[in-house]
Write an enzyme that holds these catalytic residues in place. Structure first.
Site, PDB file in Angstrom:
ATOM      1  N   SER A  93      22.181   0.704  -7.015  1.00 41.55           N
ATOM      2  CA  SER A  93      22.018   2.097  -6.580  1.00 41.55           C
ATOM      3  C   SER A  93      22.948   2.521  -5.453  1.00 41.55           C
ATOM      4  O   SER A  93      23.168   3.718  -5.250  1.00 41.55           O
ATOM      5  CB  SER A  93      20.569   2.348  -6.141  1.00 41.55           C
ATOM      6  OG  SER A  93      20.276   1.657  -4.943  1.00 41.55           O
TER       7      SER A  93
ATOM      8  N   LYS B 125      19.082   3.377   1.121  1.00 43.86           N
ATOM      9  CA  LYS B 125      19.745   4.601   0.669  1.00 43.86           C
ATOM     10  C   LYS B 125      20.508   5.215   1.844  1.00 43.86           C
ATOM     11  O   LYS B 125      20.422   4.764   2.975  1.00 43.86           O
ATOM     12  CB  LYS B 125      18.730   5.634   0.145  1.00 43.86           C
ATOM     13  CG  LYS B 125      17.777   5.133  -0.924  1.00 43.86           C
ATOM     14  CD  LYS B 125      18.457   4.826  -2.238  1.00 43.86           C
ATOM     15  CE  LYS B 125      17.444   4.287  -3.258  1.00 43.86           C
ATOM     16  NZ  LYS B 125      18.110   3.768  -4.476  1.00 43.86           N
TER      17      LYS B 125
END
Length: 213
Positions: A48, A96
């Site tokens: 990701s 993230k």
């Protein structure tokens, strides 16, 4: 005349070996305290954040910094994920990039396929391009305002990331699509393994010109 000889106290023998268990105990306690409150290592389990972070990269996380301030835009953070974000219940820690903080108006996308924050387009040169060049900064459009005390976070591999965009598309609920600042474990600030990928995780310059909401 009798010579007087100064007597020296006998030196302790094997002092090092007697003190070694104490030294080891102190080192273990210090290591536990550092891991709990200051620094911790994390490995990257998914794609990701490619290629800022690749699978099996190791990062060092500063756990102390957010005791003194909230996360800033552009920082890479590790956080305790909301249960509904997890495809595997054991996957509790996510990593993230912070795109928007409380009060920010975050929109995707402008005419050049860029995300804008408070009207300022982001020049996200770190985005993954394995799926093709000149892709939009998000596979799905959105137009949101980040609630106070929460963060809008996204992976750098936008087309393969379970992040705020995906959760907003799924729930259409801004609270469920964002995370609380209290859930943040710390800031990832360096890749230290493998050695050939060692690098600082600095904040890209594009975030310096984002205006306040």
């Amino acid at each position: 005349m009798i010579d007087e000889q100064q007597t020296q106290p006998p030196q302790r023998k094997n002092t090092f070996w007697r003190e070694l268990p104490i030294l080891l105990g102190v080192a273990i306690v210090v290591a536990i305290l550092v891991r709990a409150f200051v620094l911790q290592t994390f490995y990257i389990p998914s794609e990701s954040m490619e290629h800022t972070l690749n699978i099996n990269d190791r990062v060092l996380v500063n756990k102390l910094v957010y005791d003194f301030r909230d996360p800033h835009r552009g920082e890479v953070i590790v956080f305790n994920s909301p249960p509904e974000w997890r495809s595997d219940p054991s996957e509790t820690d996510f990593i993230k990039r912070v795109i928007g903080v409380g009060g920010d108006h975050v929109v995707c996308c402008d005419a050049q396929h860029r995300i804008t924050v408070n009207g300022k387009p982001l020049n996200e040169t770190y985005l993954d391009s394995d799926d093709g060049d000149n892709l939009a900064a998000s596979p799905d459009p959105f137009d949101i305002v980040v609630p106070k005390g929460r963060l809008w976070v996204m992976g750098d591999n936008r087309f393969h990331s379970g992040d705020s965009r995906e959760q907003y598309l799924r729930f259409h609920d801004i609270d469920k699509a964002t995370i609380t600042t209290d859930s943040v474990i710390g800031r990832a600030f360096v890749v230290f393994w493998p050695f050939n990928r060692a690098d600082w995780l600095t904040v890209p310059g594009t975030y310096n010109t984002v205006p306040s909401p």
